[in-house]
Write a protein that holds these residues in place. Structure first.
Motif, short mmCIF file in Angstrom:
data_model
loop_
_atom_site.label_atom_id
_atom_site.label_comp_id
_atom_site.label_asym_id
_atom_site.label_seq_id
_atom_site.Cartn_x
_atom_site.Cartn_y
_atom_site.Cartn_z
N UNK A 127 0.79 -1.22 0.00
CA UNK A 127 0.00 0.00 0.00
C UNK A 127 0.83 1.28 0.00
N UNK A 128 2.12 1.16 -0.28
CA UNK A 128 2.99 2.32 -0.17
C UNK A 128 2.96 3.25 -1.38
N UNK B 181 6.07 19.28 -5.18
CA UNK B 181 5.41 19.18 -3.87
C UNK B 181 4.55 20.38 -3.50
N UNK B 182 4.80 21.53 -4.10
CA UNK B 182 4.05 22.72 -3.70
C UNK B 182 2.85 22.94 -4.61
N UNK C 84 1.03 25.63 -5.23
CA UNK C 84 1.10 26.83 -6.05
C UNK C 84 2.08 26.63 -7.21
N UNK D 202 -1.33 17.35 12.38
CA UNK D 202 -0.63 16.63 11.32
C UNK D 202 -1.34 15.30 11.08
N UNK E 108 -0.58 12.16 10.91
CA UNK E 108 -0.38 11.01 11.79
C UNK E 108 -0.98 11.25 13.17
N UNK E 109 -0.87 12.49 13.69
CA UNK E 109 -1.44 12.81 15.00
C UNK E 109 -2.96 12.70 14.92
N UNK F 142 -4.60 10.76 12.91
CA UNK F 142 -4.97 9.35 12.87
C UNK F 142 -4.84 8.70 14.25
N UNK F 143 -3.83 9.14 15.01
CA UNK F 143 -3.68 8.65 16.39
C UNK F 143 -4.95 8.96 17.18
N UNK G 276 -7.94 6.78 16.52
CA UNK G 276 -7.85 5.49 17.16
C UNK G 276 -8.18 5.60 18.65
N UNK H 116 -9.36 0.83 15.09
CA UNK H 116 -8.41 1.87 14.70
C UNK H 116 -9.08 2.99 13.91
N UNK H 117 -10.32 2.81 13.51
CA UNK H 117 -11.00 3.83 12.71
C UNK H 117 -11.84 4.75 13.59
#
Lengths: 313, 519
Positions: B44-45, B220-221, B223, B397, B399-400, B402-403, B406, B435-436
């Motif tokens: 899934x990467x 990545x940007x 604009x 962010x 990941x936070x 998503x934490x 959970x 986890x969802x």
């Protein structure tokens, strides 16, 4: 003889410092509220079920005690193995080595730009002190210091790449793609050093030896050369910190200009919480600062014997 | 004389350059904020759109249901547990290896060997084994008559086929030797975080793409991507939910008229989760009051620039099994206030609601990288303040964020369904995983255990009518409990140069049909 002892002493002092740095870069990551096993699972868009978390913890060695993990990591790091990326399992050392050359190229070009532009600007400002070129330069310096890099970068892209169609918007595609990111990265430094150099040159102009040289009837060029050499001390000291800062400060510029360097590698890692990469980056940058500082100290000691004496005491 | 020669030389050069530029027009440059990363189809990467270019499934999900792809046809046993696939003959992987039942089995075995990592997909627990019947026939044996089998076999991952030569010791979970599929494109070159070059697979079994190559350029940007489009460095921007282009920029480009803008059919559901396990939102009446308190039309018009459709139910009625008659809860602040008052929340002198000395205060968390979610949150802040509820909005962010999903430590949180073809089965299935955020928000509901059990049962219910009834019960219960405030149905957006033709949207928001595009 003296200088050799000085260098040896400083190098010996480096070992505990580097050890402490390695420890802190390891600890800082451990303090993060996220569980590395879960992050490693989620970063690959998988669902962290208890079974998978348990398997991942085992695979990553997270079930072992803290010090054992630190020592294992340190042992591997000393052999150049900084672990594997969570995202795709690639070697962190290899990825850092791949991203390092573009960043060094960018930083070196910016450093050359920075030195050339600030010296020229400082000379112009001193020659025309108090008159319009000096005032204009001071306004530009003020602007250069205040404009944030992300905005300056986008403005440069808009003007030079889109509007005037002279340069590419980003990427690493030939020498022309280096110009805009290097200018954007160098801009705040050019402003800082122009101001620093200008002010110390203006101050040196009022020194007695300058008056004496004038009285001797020395040429304007010769006097300026003396003023310049005697105004360099603060700039050289500052450069010791600015050169590694150029390497470490490429985050924003690399993202805007799609530059495939260290800054972008780290930003991506931060967003993904790819801890091994962040840890390695922190370690690399800390080492860079320490080593660069040491080199500058040694240079200064070579030039000024008094510093050596002080260092040995 | 010299001048004439010079003029001729200049003319010739410009002609050559013009023809070169013309020739280059067979390459499409797609600007993306993300690199394709590792496109191993069994993991899934990587970017799903890139995985879909190279790797193909047995069957494919289309607007008209499941269609044959690498399997020409299939038979399903009467008990719904055995699927026999008759494979297309003459198909080869781009490295020349023939696509056979053995290759299919090898892929299935490698995927099943990594079962833990595919926990989101219910089907993983239902597959008993795969069998090679003959060179062109493959049999899949299930433990139960799992109804979404064909739909899930057609997803972008993980049931797509990698050349047997790329496996390492018969496995794909720890990396692969190459990224070779049967698809219309071949990954010819990939420079990490810079670009990926896909060229046409010259041995492709189906209709070959009209373009010669697609260059996936990483910028990545956001604009900078737009500036790249204006400069002519990229030809196409394509993405869902503001990840490539935000709505304001999209609108500005549309008004400019220099580029073509396109917008897909509604594809996924945008909603706010109300956590039934937190003090303020645990009361059903309070949750219902919040449903009436938010001006969805205002959000759609004011923030989404009218580009999306207001959602009155969590799932659009066009989604399979979701055509369930449910009460619409439109913006009605008076009704919201009445419900809150009935629940014992009284307005104080400061205009804020309180009950038993507790102030009405809730937290809404969103992914700080998504500017659109912040704007929607700010809009809701105003609506709730008028009612006397304080809404604290906190960007975190990814990941936070998503934490937090959970841990369930939130009152309100953003929720975006996965869209077709994952809705409704995969999305509902994910409600049962702790986890969802959905699970955490629903834990406080009285009949959560029944809900989870019913979802588990309906996945393997062979009778169509019974399954439909179960879906109806689940959706009706969740709607009645008010744990979701449906906001709108999101759409995928595309911006491209006028010369590019054939830009269409796939069935899922994660795929980009490059093979239909041409200059």
């Amino acid at each position: 003889m003296n200088i050799k002892r000085y260098i040896l002493r400083r190098l010996l002092g480096l070992a505990p410092l580097l050890l402490a740095i390695s420890f802190f870069s390891f600890v800082i990551i451990q303090l993060s509220p996220s569980d590395p096993a879960e992050v490693a699972i989620r970063v690959n868009a998988m669902t962290p079920t208890p079974e998978l978390i348990a398997e991942m913890r085992k695979e990553m060695g997270l079930d072992k005690p803290f010090f054992e993990r630190y020592l294992t990591w340190l042992g591997h790091a000393l052999h150049g193995d900084l672990g594997k990326r969570y995202v795709d399992g690639k070697s962190v050392s290899e990825e850092l080595l791949k991203a390092l050359p573009p960043t060094l190229l960018l930083a070196a070009t910016s450093a050359v730009l920075m030195l050339t532009c600030s010296i020229v600007a400082a000379f112009v400002a001193v020659l025309f002190e108090g008159r319009w070129p000096d005032l204009l330069l001071r306004a530009l310096i003020f602007l250069g210091t205040s404009v944030p890099a992300f905005w300056a970068g986008l403005l440069f892209i808009w003007l030079f790449a889109v509007h005037l169609d002279l340069l590419p918007t980003g990427g690493l595609e030939g020498p022309s793609s280096l110009i805009l990111p290097a200018i954007t990265l160098a801009l705040p430094y050019i402003s800082a050093y122009s101001r620093l150099l200008r002010n110390s040159m203006v101050k040196t102009t009022q020194e007695h030896f300058v008056l004496y040289a004038k009285a001797l009837g020395r040429s304007r060029k010769a006097i300026l050369r003396h003023i310049f050499r005697n105004s360099l001390q603060a700039t050289v000291t500052g450069l010791g910190m600015s050169l590694p800062k150029l390497v470490a400060g490429t985050f924003v510029v690399e993202c805007i200009f799609a530059w495939p360097g260290l800054g972008r590698l780290c930003v991506t890692a931060i967003f993904n919480r790819d801890f091994p990469v962040i840890q390695a980056y922190v370690l690399l940058m800390a080492v860079l600062f320490v080593v660069s500082n040491l080199c500058m100290d040694i240079c200064a000691a070579l030039v000024d014997p008094r510093l050596r004496e002080r260092g040995l005491q | 004389m010299l001048r004439k020669v010079l003029v001729c030389a200049v003319c010739l050069c410009s002609l050559c350059l013009a023809s070169l530029a013309e020739a280059d027009k067979s390459e499409l440059i797609y600007g993306s904020t993300k690199d394709i990363r590792d496109i191993n189809p069994h993991l899934y990467g990587g970017e799903m759109a890139a995985q879909g270019m190279v790797f193909e499934p047995l069957v494919i999900n289309s607007k008209d249901g499941v269609k044959p792809w690498l399997a020409e046809s299939w038979d399903i046993s009467k008990d719904g547990k055995v699927y026999t696939f008759h494979l297309r003959k003459g198909v080869t992987f781009s490295d020349g290896t023939p696509f056979t039942a053995q290759a299919v089995k090898m892929n299935f075995d490698a995927i099943l060997d990594n079962r833990l990592r595919h926990a989101w997909l219910d089907m993983m627990n239902e597959i008993e084994r795969g069998e090679v019947v003959d060179e062109h026939t493959f049999r899949l044996i299930l433990k139960n008559p799992y109804y979404p089998t064909l739909i899930e076999l057609g997803l972008l991952r993980p049931f797509r086929f990698l050349s047997p030569k790329c496996f390492i010791d018969g496995q794909s979970k720890k990396g692969v030797k190459g990224l070779v599929g049967t698809g219309p494109w071949v990954l010819s070159e990939h420079k990490d975080n810079q670009y990926a070059l896909f060229t046409v697979n010259s041995t492709y079994w189906g209709e070959k793409p009209k373009l010669a190559s697609v260059r996936w350029k990483v910028m990545p940007d956001h604009q900078a991507i737009l500036l790249g489009l204006q400069k002519g460095e990229i030809d196409l921007i394509f993405g869902a939910d503001g990840d490539m282009i935000n709505l304001d920029s999209f609108d500005a480009i549309k008004r400019q008229g220099k580029y073509v803008t396109a917008i897909s059919q509604p594809i996924a559901s945008r909603a706010i989760l109300l956590n039934a396990h937190q003090p303020f939102t645990k009361e059903r009446d309070v949750r219902l009051a919040l449903q009436y308190a938010i001006d969805k039309e205002g959000i759609v018009q004011g923030i989404l620039n009218g580009s999306e459709e207001v959602a009155s139910t969590l799932m659009a009625t066009s989604v399979q099994y979701c055509d369930v008659p449910l009460e619409k809860r439109n913006y009605d602040p008076a009704k919201a206030a009445a419900l809150l008052e009935a629940a014992g929340w009284k307005k104080g002198k400061d205009g804020m609601l309180s009950k038993d000395g507790q102030k009405a205060s809730v937290r809404l968390y969103y992914n700080s990288n998504n500017a659109q979610e912040r704007s929607i949150s700010e809009f809701m802040q105003g609506d709730l303040k008028n009612l006397g509820i304080e809404l604290k909005i906190i960007g975190e962010e990814k990941q936070a964020y998503l934490d937090r999903q959970k841990s369930g430590d939130f009152e309100l949180q953003y929720s975006l369904s996965w869209g077709t073809p994952y809705d409704p089965q995969s999305y509902l299935s994910s409600w049962r995983i702790p986890a969802h955020g959905d699970y955490q928000a629903q834990v406080g509901m009285e009949r959560k255990a029944w809900l989870d059990a019913t979802i588990t049962k309906l996945m393997i219910e062979p009778d169509e009518q019974k399954r439909r009834d179960m879906y109806r019960d689940v959706l009706t219960y969740v709607h009645a409990e008010g744990v979701y405030i449906p906001l709108s149905y999101s759409r995928t957006k595309a911006v491209h140069v006028k010369e590019l033709k054939g830009v269409e949207f796939g069935l899922s928001q994660y795929e980009i049909p490059f093979e239909k595009m041409s200059f």
